[in-house]
Design a protein around this motif. Structure first.
Motif, short mmCIF file in Angstrom:
data_model
loop_
_atom_site.label_atom_id
_atom_site.label_comp_id
_atom_site.label_asym_id
_atom_site.label_seq_id
_atom_site.Cartn_x
_atom_site.Cartn_y
_atom_site.Cartn_z
N HIS C 110 35.86 34.21 51.41
CA HIS C 110 34.82 35.11 50.92
C HIS C 110 34.42 36.07 52.05
N PRO C 111 34.20 37.33 51.71
CA PRO C 111 33.83 38.29 52.77
C PRO C 111 32.55 37.89 53.50
N GLN C 112 31.70 37.11 52.87
CA GLN C 112 30.47 36.68 53.55
C GLN C 112 30.59 35.29 54.17
N ALA C 113 31.83 34.78 54.29
CA ALA C 113 32.04 33.56 55.08
C ALA C 113 32.23 33.98 56.53
N HIS C 114 31.90 33.05 57.45
CA HIS C 114 32.14 33.34 58.86
C HIS C 114 33.26 32.44 59.37
N VAL C 115 34.39 33.02 59.71
CA VAL C 115 35.51 32.26 60.27
C VAL C 115 35.70 32.71 61.71
N ASP C 116 35.57 31.78 62.66
CA ASP C 116 35.73 32.14 64.07
C ASP C 116 37.12 32.74 64.29
N ALA C 117 37.17 33.67 65.23
CA ALA C 117 38.44 34.38 65.47
C ALA C 117 39.54 33.46 65.94
N THR C 118 39.18 32.28 66.47
CA THR C 118 40.20 31.34 66.95
C THR C 118 40.51 30.26 65.92
N ALA C 119 39.85 30.25 64.79
CA ALA C 119 40.09 29.21 63.78
C ALA C 119 41.39 29.50 63.05
N ARG C 120 42.03 28.44 62.58
CA ARG C 120 43.28 28.58 61.83
C ARG C 120 43.02 28.14 60.39
N ILE C 121 43.33 29.00 59.45
CA ILE C 121 43.10 28.71 58.02
C ILE C 121 44.46 28.72 57.32
N GLY C 122 44.87 27.54 56.86
CA GLY C 122 46.21 27.39 56.29
C GLY C 122 46.33 27.99 54.91
N PRO C 123 47.53 27.88 54.35
CA PRO C 123 47.79 28.46 53.04
C PRO C 123 46.89 27.87 51.97
N LEU C 124 46.44 28.73 51.08
CA LEU C 124 45.78 28.32 49.83
C LEU C 124 44.47 27.57 50.06
N CYS C 125 43.87 27.82 51.22
CA CYS C 125 42.51 27.30 51.42
C CYS C 125 41.51 28.23 50.74
N VAL C 126 40.34 27.67 50.45
CA VAL C 126 39.25 28.45 49.89
C VAL C 126 38.02 28.27 50.79
N VAL C 127 37.50 29.36 51.29
CA VAL C 127 36.29 29.30 52.11
C VAL C 127 35.25 30.18 51.40
N GLU C 128 34.19 29.51 50.92
CA GLU C 128 33.25 30.22 50.05
C GLU C 128 32.17 30.96 50.83
N ARG C 129 31.39 31.70 50.09
CA ARG C 129 30.32 32.52 50.62
C ARG C 129 29.42 31.71 51.56
N GLY C 130 29.16 32.29 52.71
CA GLY C 130 28.20 31.68 53.62
C GLY C 130 28.72 30.49 54.40
N ALA C 131 29.97 30.08 54.14
CA ALA C 131 30.55 28.97 54.91
C ALA C 131 30.83 29.45 56.33
N HIS C 132 30.87 28.48 57.26
CA HIS C 132 31.03 28.79 58.67
C HIS C 132 32.10 27.88 59.24
N ILE C 133 33.15 28.47 59.79
CA ILE C 133 34.25 27.68 60.37
C ILE C 133 34.28 27.97 61.87
N GLY C 134 34.07 26.93 62.70
CA GLY C 134 33.90 27.11 64.13
C GLY C 134 35.19 27.34 64.89
N ALA C 135 35.03 27.57 66.18
CA ALA C 135 36.15 27.92 67.05
C ALA C 135 37.19 26.80 67.08
N ASN C 136 38.43 27.22 67.05
CA ASN C 136 39.57 26.31 67.20
C ASN C 136 39.64 25.23 66.13
#
Lengths: 327, 327, 327
Positions: C110-136
């Motif tokens: 989601h455009p309003q999710a926060h994914v750290d620039a160093t995080a890795r998001i694999g195929p076909l994951c879903v990260v919803e609005r307002g979610a936060h994925i930390g570094a590494n």
């Protein structure tokens, strides 16, 4: 996001004792709620907390309202917990932003599936040929609905649910398992909620059936040709083996197992982690769990348990011996 | 969709007693089958239903065929249940529409994975680098096959299955868990079927191995370095902990647990919800489940169970006392 | 892929007894390792295998190094198992090819999710609005992270995990279940690993919390508002019901169940398949499993168990009878 107490009773009913202008910014448990929060008291056991809560307002029953001299605002409702449930729904309605299309473009929907125009299909769902998704039903992300399976209206299906995988059916022949193709489907009623990663298998010949109002928690397994009666609820990790027939208004605790081909009457309640090995014809609460203990005690008791039948024989012998002494 | 009885015996063999032109439009259980349906009788216990069934035709054994005077058509086969299994396959073959490409365009397949030209990869599957999918194997939707994992021929892998997630390996060091990278993979033989949302972890150093003909139901957990022998079947929610070695031709009931590093001989059958805490060297049926009861009875018995070892001591004392009386 | 023994001790420390030029091409268990393999000995019980192993080198403790006259090369480390864990990480680092983008293009973020620039998001994951994925942090394939849920740094989330599905909350009203919208989220600390298809529900009002260093295996169920303390580990298929509070440095065995609203102190260890039905205030090992037995023995003992309370009464009667004889 904020609602005034006045707006809340206007939407949901109930009698407000307090300032209708007071703004509520969150819902919170009684013990942590602050002045901007609305809480509820459904269990009279916690009534003493009314005197000390910092909550801006508390939902209470008429009896509690009459008995208390708490200075916090009150909403008086016949069933405070039910009122609270409706309040969470009102809250959600005001906070949910719905900028996404009803059918996410990443969902894979077969052209011969029927998806109601009001249904919401989340990202990366799969709806196979002949499947039917009813009005106002919501498939969250990564849900699979297999061929010819039907889901009713106003259902919520959480992420990772698999509806309509093959039932576990094989014929043993010369030491190998011959697959029995599962030719039935799954039929799910209205107002059903299904938790994340739960699986409901398609029937072998007839359908697997989940009636209206059933609630299944996460990681539940429903085998082929199971029938779950209306308004029955099952907690996480419960498993129901093939062709079992669960009545209406039952509850099945977390991790409980119901073996195949059994019948549970309406109103049967199975405690968590219990194993149902025979049909249960009478409503009531049923349990079967080894009581947990410190490991050393458990080891001694478990070892003795393996000789329990012989212990019974020794008691019988003692009884006979005493009996013969009397003669 | 309809097949005549003549077409059926032409495809599958068996001796038809009845009209080869009679059309079968569905397969159905004996008690609900109508004239357009074919059913089967594999358990002699239900033989009396032959007299009353409305089925258009019933698959029966030669012994049953000789004994009955039922007026319904019969297909006589040495093993009716096996014949029925093959019939479901014939039925599926005729009803399945296969307008979809073998590899769904939404699947994410690494360029360095090997997918046999006859394999079918459903929507939203992930096949990682170095993975190998054998001939005529079918991954349904949302299946993940991890790096370097191998699946043999004619396997069916249901929705949501995860093959090759990391095994659960950590070294405790100063109160924290240091990850042990899982450097092995998963090797799956031929003719294996894996139920929805089941997980098979990759090995720590060597591979996790699932031999030919194994059938796993939904939501089964297979830990790292487990070895499952050929034609073993496990029902839903079963769990096998790391490095356990399950023999061939075993069955593990639903919700049963096998602890780590144990060995089960060939032909061991574990009842549903039982917990295997020691290796089992002899074939046979093994069980360990607390019997379910009404809650009040369970509570009393469970409370007493926590003192069982002391009860044993009291029996011993009674025996000693009686013994000393005799002297 | 090969590393010399010299390179290994240069990276990880430890004292090498042997040829630093010797090349290691794989890590292997002591009993199957060949000359190109490095193994480890952490349990002194297996020390005798040192004399016979074919391994090119073995990681051992100083005590073992002093006691052995094995001719294989040795790496001497204070904690061989911890050293081995770090070695697997070194190995993985050298073998992992990372030609893929950090965020796979098939992931739905989601455009309003926060994914750290160093995080890795694999195929076909879903990260919803307002979610936060930390570094590494690494979400493998098909992971769902729901609205407003937060994952810390250096976490690993395996395929099919669902974080932030609705907790199982309903108010019973006139025989039907009224949904309680789940307005909390999930907060996950740093260095947490979550196994495949595991589910962690969002809280009802407050958040569900998983503290730093927690390790959850596959198919684990964490209910709403559960709190799991730092460095606690849970094996596959464990289930924790709503609002339970598990301490730090606990372990929960495979298939174990913790009922709702209970508290477990720090350092509590629950054996596999045990059911926690009351709070546990003291650290230690706790168990509660019906011992498995051959089916016939189990049946007899289980049947007797259902009369255990009456057996206790019979023992009491015997004791009274003997007592009265003495008078």
């Amino acid at each position: 996001m904020a609602l005034s107490l006045g707006q809340i009773v206007e939407s949901l009913g109930g009698r407000l004792i307090g300032d209708p202008q007071h703004l509520i910014q969150k819902l919170a448990p009684l013990d942590t709620a602050q002045a901007d929060a609305l809480s509820f008291l459904s269990n009279p056991k916690y009534q003493s907390q009314l005197a000390t809560t910092q909550a801006g307002c508390v939902i209470v029953s008429p009896a509690v309202a009459d008995a208390t001299d708490a200075r916090t605002a009150l909403i008086v409702a016949a069933n405070p917990y039910h009122y609270f449930a409706r309040l969470t729904q009102l809250w959600r309605q005001h906070t949910r932003v719905s900028d996404e299309p009803l059918v996410h473009p990443s969902a894979v929907i077969h052209p011969q599936a029927h998806v109601d125009a009001t249904a919401r299909i989340g990202p990366l769902c799969v709806v196979e040929r002949g499947a039917h998704i009813g009005a106002n039903t919501w498939l969250k992300s990564g849900v699979t609905v297999g061929e010819d399976c039907r889901i009713g209206e106003r259902c919520i299906v959480h992420a990772g649910v698999v509806i309509g995988a093959d039932g576990f059916g094989f014929a043993l022949f010369e030491g190998r398992w011959e697959k029995i193709e599962q030719l039935g489907a799954v039929r799910i009623g209205n107002d059903v909620e299904i938790g994340a990663n739960t699986c409901i298998d398609r029937g072998a010949l007839d359908d697997t059936v989940i009636e209206d109002g059933v609630k299944l928690d996460n990681l539940v397994q429903i085998g082929h040709n199971v029938h779950v009666g209306a308004n029955t609820a099952m907690a996480g990790c419960a498993g129901v083996a093939g062709s079992a027939r669960i009545g209406a208004n039952c509850t099945v605790g977390g991790g409980a197992v119901v073996l195949g081909h059994l019948q549970l009457a309406d109103g049967v309640h199975i405690s968590a982690a219990s194993v149902v090995m025979r049909s249960i014809r009478q409503p009531g609460q049923y349990s079967g769990v080894f009581p947990i203990d410190d490991n050393a005690s458990w080891e001694k008791n478990a070892a003795t348990l393996r000789q329990l039948h012989r212990l019974r024989d020794r008691i019988k012998s003692l009884e006979s011996a005493l009996e013969s002494q009397k003669k």
